[in-house]
Design a protein around this motif. Structure first.
Motif: not given
Length: 115
Positions: A76-77, A84-85, A88-91
């Motif tokens: 799950d983690i 999240a990665k 983050h790439n999208k951001l």
């Protein structure tokens, strides 16, 4: 009336039994116990060993179950980190696009001022 043929078949049996020898009863009892006791004691110790093995097995199973639960948590983690990665790439891409747009608008402003 009641004749000799009407008497209970058990009548008189008690009187016919020889006197029971207390010592003989004690010896017979001891003999019987000594015959069966070793087998019973072996069975008892085998059952105790089996019970102990079952306890160990149950504890081991509980440990394995908790390991599987931990693995699921880790998966799950892992999924959460990869998500999240991805975001983050999208951001980072959005920021780069905004910087590029800002640069273009700045150049346009400069061009508009010159005109």
């Amino acid at each position: 009336g009641v004749g000799p043929s009407d008497a209970s078949p058990d009548e008189g049996v008690v009187e016919d039994l020889p006197l029971i020898n207390e010592k003989a009863v004690e010896q017979l009892t001891e003999g019987l116990i000594s015959h069966y006791l070793p087998d019973l004691q072996r069975s008892k110790s085998a059952l105790q060993e089996l019970t102990q093995n079952q306890v160990v097995l149950l504890e081991t199973l509980e440990q394995e179950i908790s390991k599987f639960k931990e693995c699921n948590s880790i998966l799950d983690i892992d999924a959460l980190f990869s998500e999240a990665k991805h975001y983050h790439n999208k951001l980072v891409n959005i920021r780069n696009e905004m910087m590029m747009l800002h640069e273009k608008t700045s150049k346009l402003k400069v061009s508009m001022i010159k005109i």
